[in-house]
Motif scaffolding. Sequence first.
Motif, short mmCIF file in Angstrom:
data_model
loop_
_atom_site.label_atom_id
_atom_site.label_comp_id
_atom_site.label_asym_id
_atom_site.label_seq_id
_atom_site.Cartn_x
_atom_site.Cartn_y
_atom_site.Cartn_z
N HIS B 193 0.64 -1.28 0.11
CA HIS B 193 -0.09 -0.08 0.03
C HIS B 193 0.84 1.10 -0.01
N ALA B 194 0.54 2.05 -0.76
CA ALA B 194 1.46 3.31 -0.97
C ALA B 194 1.27 3.96 0.13
N PHE B 195 0.58 3.99 1.28
CA PHE B 195 0.82 4.66 2.54
C PHE B 195 1.87 4.10 3.25
N ASN B 196 1.91 3.03 3.14
CA ASN B 196 3.28 2.48 4.13
C ASN B 196 4.74 2.71 3.22
N ALA B 197 4.67 3.57 2.20
CA ALA B 197 5.77 3.80 1.60
C ALA B 197 5.72 5.67 1.54
N GLY B 198 4.92 6.10 2.55
CA GLY B 198 5.05 7.34 2.60
C GLY B 198 4.24 8.52 2.15
N ILE B 199 3.37 7.79 1.08
CA ILE B 199 2.56 8.47 0.02
C ILE B 199 1.27 8.62 0.73
N LYS B 200 0.72 9.97 0.79
CA LYS B 200 -0.31 10.43 1.27
C LYS B 200 -1.71 9.96 0.40
#
Lengths: 207, 207
Positions: B193-200
Amino acid sequence: MSTTDDKQTRKNAKHKASMEKQKSNVDARIEEASIERGVAILLTGNGKGKSSSAFGMVMRALGYGQKVGVVQFIKGQQLSGEEIYVREQCPQVTFYQMGTGFTWDTQDRSGDIEAAVRTWAVARPMLEDPSFDLVVLDELTYMLAYKYLPEDEVIAALANRPPEQSVVVTGRGGGAALQEIMDTVSEVKDVKHAFNAGIKARQGVDF
Amino acid sequence: MSTTDDKQTRKNAKHKASMEKQKSNVDARIEEASIERGVAILLTGNGKGKSSSAFGMVMRALGYGQKVGVVQFIKGQQLSGEEIYVREQCPQVTFYQMGTGFTWDTQDRSGDIEAAVRTWAVARPMLEDPSFDLVVLDELTYMLAYKYLPEDEVIAALANRPPEQSVVVTGRGGGAALQEIMDTVSEVKDVKHAFNAGIKARQGVDF
């Protein structure tokens, strides 16, 4: 206070403590997520819900007045509700469908490849056009699995798209290289399917 | 004929034979599926795409001019693209949202229960009304997981709905009894998930 009330009060207090902890975890994670850019989402797996999820995101984007492009690979012999809806109700969506039917219907590899290349020629410019906020490439993975399109070219086009653009790719498989460059990957697993219990595909939910 | 042409011809013939076999398998399975009725679909799991898939099915149903009801449990503090779209563009959809926010925001168990009961009072009559072709109960599973609603009553209402009505339930978990009565169950697994790569979280795809 009755015993029942007392039990409820304790339950409520325990719930509050648990939710406070969960909120602080959620808030901390939201704080950490600081990168603002378009996201690349892959919806894969053998379960029902991949294409419909992509169209739900189309609806989401349209809610904010965003510019959306949808390119459907493979599908097309049978009309679908989402196709009717987008064509009739969403003139602001750029919509293109390969329209040759499933590979097992056409049984014509060279014809399929021509259709794939023609369809990719519509999709690729969208991935180069920063005016598109969201591009959906429905069932693109099969074009890679069957080697109808050059994987390197597709991967590069996805990776080099405008930074503010989000893209959604659907379909089973897709390969490791595709998964690698996507930000979000969801695998939709078929736990059970109505079809296997003898229930016909249903207008409005299945197509 | 050159060696390259020869290789392509063989590939095409092999493809045709493989697709003929696949078509006969698909046709046989379509032939076997003979029951025509509304289907009950559960979209569960920890991955992205469950609610958006439900809204994609709303679009599908609207494409055929079907009558649709959508009830959203939990969500509501932050406006979503699908909510804006449905409220503004789809007056034909009956839409209701609990609107109290996530449980970790409210931190108020008794207030949450009241909101759940109030929201279920909107959903339940839809499940008794044969004029609805499709009813979406977004994030209903959490009401069962937190025991905010009586499981027996919810299961019975889903199982006893009009035979032509389809229903889509979304949310993590939901329990064995719910899975048992649903025709189709897809588990959306979070591969990444993008969120876990720091992406809002992104407007138009995440909300």
